[in-house]
Design a protein around this motif. Structure first.
Motif, PDB file in Angstrom:
ATOM      1  N   THR A   3       0.812  -1.222   0.000  1.00 20.21           N
ATOM      2  CA  THR A   3       0.000   0.000   0.000  1.00 20.21           C
ATOM      3  C   THR A   3       0.838   1.261   0.000  1.00 20.21           C
ATOM      4  O   THR A   3       0.332   2.328   0.301  1.00 20.21           O
ATOM      5  CB  THR A   3      -0.949   0.020   1.210  1.00 20.21           C
ATOM      6  OG1 THR A   3      -0.163  -0.060   2.388  1.00 20.21           O
ATOM      7  CG2 THR A   3      -1.951  -1.099   1.156  1.00 20.21           C
ATOM      8  N   ILE A  15      -5.811  -0.586 -10.954  1.00 23.23           N
ATOM      9  CA  ILE A  15      -7.277  -0.671 -10.866  1.00 23.23           C
ATOM     10  C   ILE A  15      -7.730  -2.122 -10.992  1.00 23.23           C
ATOM     11  O   ILE A  15      -8.677  -2.542 -10.321  1.00 23.23           O
ATOM     12  CB  ILE A  15      -7.920   0.286 -11.883  1.00 23.23           C
ATOM     13  CG1 ILE A  15      -7.481   1.717 -11.530  1.00 23.23           C
ATOM     14  CG2 ILE A  15      -9.447   0.171 -11.861  1.00 23.23           C
ATOM     15  CD1 ILE A  15      -7.779   2.757 -12.561  1.00 23.23           C
ATOM     16  N   THR A  17      -6.064  -4.559  -9.762  1.00 26.42           N
ATOM     17  CA  THR A  17      -5.800  -5.095  -8.426  1.00 26.42           C
ATOM     18  C   THR A  17      -6.967  -4.789  -7.496  1.00 26.42           C
ATOM     19  O   THR A  17      -7.424  -5.653  -6.753  1.00 26.42           O
ATOM     20  CB  THR A  17      -4.474  -4.536  -7.866  1.00 26.42           C
ATOM     21  OG1 THR A  17      -3.425  -4.900  -8.758  1.00 26.42           O
ATOM     22  CG2 THR A  17      -4.177  -5.080  -6.485  1.00 26.42           C
ATOM     23  N   TYR A  18      -7.461  -3.559  -7.545  1.00 28.59           N
ATOM     24  CA  TYR A  18      -8.662  -3.218  -6.763  1.00 28.59           C
ATOM     25  C   TYR A  18      -9.810  -4.165  -7.135  1.00 28.59           C
ATOM     26  O   TYR A  18     -10.492  -4.686  -6.262  1.00 28.59           O
ATOM     27  CB  TYR A  18      -9.108  -1.782  -7.052  1.00 28.59           C
ATOM     28  CG  TYR A  18      -8.559  -0.709  -6.144  1.00 28.59           C
ATOM     29  CD1 TYR A  18      -9.260  -0.303  -5.014  1.00 28.59           C
ATOM     30  CD2 TYR A  18      -7.373  -0.051  -6.438  1.00 28.59           C
ATOM     31  CE1 TYR A  18      -8.793   0.711  -4.200  1.00 28.59           C
ATOM     32  CE2 TYR A  18      -6.889   0.972  -5.629  1.00 28.59           C
ATOM     33  CZ  TYR A  18      -7.601   1.342  -4.514  1.00 28.59           C
ATOM     34  OH  TYR A  18      -7.136   2.351  -3.706  1.00 28.59           O
ATOM     35  N   LYS A  19     -10.024  -4.366  -8.432  1.00 35.52           N
ATOM     36  CA  LYS A  19     -11.114  -5.249  -8.890  1.00 35.52           C
ATOM     37  C   LYS A  19     -10.927  -6.659  -8.351  1.00 35.52           C
ATOM     38  O   LYS A  19     -11.858  -7.237  -7.782  1.00 35.52           O
ATOM     39  CB  LYS A  19     -11.169  -5.272 -10.419  1.00 35.52           C
ATOM     40  CG  LYS A  19     -12.212  -6.237 -10.981  1.00 35.52           C
ATOM     41  CD  LYS A  19     -12.181  -6.325 -12.485  1.00 35.52           C
ATOM     42  CE  LYS A  19     -10.930  -6.904 -13.036  1.00 35.52           C
ATOM     43  NZ  LYS A  19     -10.824  -8.344 -13.102  1.00 35.52           N
ATOM     44  N   GLU A  21      -9.240  -7.701  -5.817  1.00 33.77           N
ATOM     45  CA  GLU A  21      -9.324  -7.789  -4.359  1.00 33.77           C
ATOM     46  C   GLU A  21     -10.754  -7.711  -3.840  1.00 33.77           C
ATOM     47  O   GLU A  21     -11.004  -8.037  -2.684  1.00 33.77           O
ATOM     48  CB  GLU A  21      -8.429  -6.734  -3.709  1.00 33.77           C
ATOM     49  CG  GLU A  21      -6.964  -7.087  -3.887  1.00 33.77           C
ATOM     50  CD  GLU A  21      -6.013  -6.132  -3.200  1.00 33.77           C
ATOM     51  OE1 GLU A  21      -6.461  -5.148  -2.581  1.00 33.77           O
ATOM     52  OE2 GLU A  21      -4.802  -6.392  -3.288  1.00 33.77           O
ATOM     53  N   TYR A  45     -15.160   2.131  -2.784  1.00 37.73           N
ATOM     54  CA  TYR A  45     -15.166   1.686  -4.180  1.00 37.73           C
ATOM     55  C   TYR A  45     -16.146   2.521  -5.008  1.00 37.73           C
ATOM     56  O   TYR A  45     -15.817   2.946  -6.114  1.00 37.73           O
ATOM     57  CB  TYR A  45     -15.534   0.201  -4.274  1.00 37.73           C
ATOM     58  CG  TYR A  45     -14.350  -0.734  -4.202  1.00 37.73           C
ATOM     59  CD1 TYR A  45     -13.752  -1.218  -5.357  1.00 37.73           C
ATOM     60  CD2 TYR A  45     -13.848  -1.165  -2.981  1.00 37.73           C
ATOM     61  CE1 TYR A  45     -12.674  -2.094  -5.299  1.00 37.73           C
ATOM     62  CE2 TYR A  45     -12.768  -2.031  -2.912  1.00 37.73           C
ATOM     63  CZ  TYR A  45     -12.186  -2.495  -4.084  1.00 37.73           C
ATOM     64  OH  TYR A  45     -11.111  -3.356  -4.024  1.00 37.73           O
ATOM     65  N   PHE A 158      -6.981   6.634  -7.368  1.00 35.38           N
ATOM     66  CA  PHE A 158      -6.996   5.252  -6.872  1.00 35.38           C
ATOM     67  C   PHE A 158      -5.795   5.013  -5.950  1.00 35.38           C
ATOM     68  O   PHE A 158      -5.927   4.382  -4.900  1.00 35.38           O
ATOM     69  CB  PHE A 158      -6.974   4.251  -8.032  1.00 35.38           C
ATOM     70  CG  PHE A 158      -8.336   3.834  -8.511  1.00 35.38           C
ATOM     71  CD1 PHE A 158      -8.937   2.675  -8.046  1.00 35.38           C
ATOM     72  CD2 PHE A 158      -9.030   4.605  -9.434  1.00 35.38           C
ATOM     73  CE1 PHE A 158     -10.197   2.286  -8.490  1.00 35.38           C
ATOM     74  CE2 PHE A 158     -10.285   4.221  -9.886  1.00 35.38           C
ATOM     75  CZ  PHE A 158     -10.869   3.062  -9.411  1.00 35.38           C
ATOM     76  N   HIS A 161      -6.208   6.431  -2.444  1.00 32.09           N
ATOM     77  CA  HIS A 161      -7.131   5.717  -1.555  1.00 32.09           C
ATOM     78  C   HIS A 161      -6.583   4.383  -1.044  1.00 32.09           C
ATOM     79  O   HIS A 161      -7.252   3.702  -0.261  1.00 32.09           O
ATOM     80  CB  HIS A 161      -8.498   5.533  -2.230  1.00 32.09           C
ATOM     81  CG  HIS A 161      -9.356   6.751  -2.122  1.00 32.09           C
ATOM     82  ND1 HIS A 161     -10.131   7.020  -1.017  1.00 32.09           N
ATOM     83  CD2 HIS A 161      -9.529   7.793  -2.963  1.00 32.09           C
ATOM     84  CE1 HIS A 161     -10.764   8.160  -1.189  1.00 32.09           C
ATOM     85  NE2 HIS A 161     -10.415   8.664  -2.368  1.00 32.09           N
ATOM     86  N   LEU A 162      -5.372   3.998  -1.431  1.00 29.64           N
ATOM     87  CA  LEU A 162      -4.789   2.760  -0.908  1.00 29.64           C
ATOM     88  C   LEU A 162      -4.641   2.802   0.611  1.00 29.64           C
ATOM     89  O   LEU A 162      -4.868   1.802   1.295  1.00 29.64           O
ATOM     90  CB  LEU A 162      -3.425   2.487  -1.560  1.00 29.64           C
ATOM     91  CG  LEU A 162      -3.470   2.001  -2.995  1.00 29.64           C
ATOM     92  CD1 LEU A 162      -2.063   1.966  -3.580  1.00 29.64           C
ATOM     93  CD2 LEU A 162      -4.132   0.637  -3.093  1.00 29.64           C
ATOM     94  N   LYS A 165      -8.018   2.259   2.107  1.00 33.05           N
ATOM     95  CA  LYS A 165      -8.382   0.860   1.920  1.00 33.05           C
ATOM     96  C   LYS A 165      -7.710  -0.004   2.990  1.00 33.05           C
ATOM     97  O   LYS A 165      -8.356  -0.846   3.615  1.00 33.05           O
ATOM     98  CB  LYS A 165      -7.979   0.413   0.510  1.00 33.05           C
ATOM     99  CG  LYS A 165      -8.352  -1.006   0.150  1.00 33.05           C
ATOM    100  CD  LYS A 165      -7.950  -1.254  -1.317  1.00 33.05           C
ATOM    101  CE  LYS A 165      -8.198  -2.651  -1.756  1.00 33.05           C
ATOM    102  NZ  LYS A 165      -7.387  -3.646  -1.056  1.00 33.05           N
TER     103      LYS A 165
END
Length: 174
Positions: A3, A15, A17-19, A21, A45, A158, A161-162, A165
């Motif tokens: 992070t 992005i 990776t966000y999806k 996860e 999200y 994005f 916001h890590l 998150k």
């Protein structure tokens, strides 16, 4: 996932990776709010997806313009782009822009919505460099941004916001 703000991932990889996860959360975890003022992971999200589409809409508007804009970024906007991202602080929007994000999407809905962001980024990745950099759309806090700057803002947002998150995952005990 690492992070740190200095991630070596490309825009689309981050992005994605966000999806990917999203699979790690149950519906209850996605919607869990530890405090009234703290967003759930699902709300974070939703916020990211909505902002990404707004930024990409502005980028697409730049592509349709015919008049060059001589004005530039605000002081904060100049710093943001010089540093390649947001400062490592919590940023609170003005109250009129601070409606809480949606907290009712399912995991599948969020995955579908984030796939749309990835698709739009992919479609513009090779084109954005060719849009006249003097065709600009104004951002309320950063000043006049060109298409490439709007495109890059998706990634910077994005990445910013890590930290949130990670904090929200800690609140879940992950």
């Amino acid at each position: 996932m690492n992070t740190k703000e200095e991630l070596p991932l490309s825009k689309i990889e981050l992005i994605n990776t966000y999806k990917n996860e999203l699979q790690n959360y149950s519906l209850e975890q996605l919607r869990y709010k530890s405090e009234e003022e703290v967003w759930s992971i699902g709300q974070m999200y939703d916020h990211l997806i909505i902002c990404a589409h707004e930024y990409l809409d502005s980028m697409e508007t730049c592509a349709t313009l015919n008049d060059e804009q001589p004005l530039g970024k605000t002081e904060f906007g100049e710093k943001l782009y010089k540093n390649g991202g947001f400062p490592p602080i919590k940023i609170r929007l003005p109250e009129e822009l601070n409606d809480p994000p949606n907290n009712s999407d399912s995991k599948d809905e969020l995955i579908s919505r984030i796939k749309q962001v990835i698709l739009r980024l992919s479609q513009w990745e090779s084109k954005v460099e060719h849009i006249n950099p003097k065709y600009k759309v104004q951002h309320g806090g950063f000043g006049w941004l060109n298409a490439k700057e709007w495109y890059d803002l998706v990634y910077m947002h994005f990445r910013h916001h890590l930290r949130q998150k990670s904090d929200l995952e800690q609140r879940l005990g992950k």
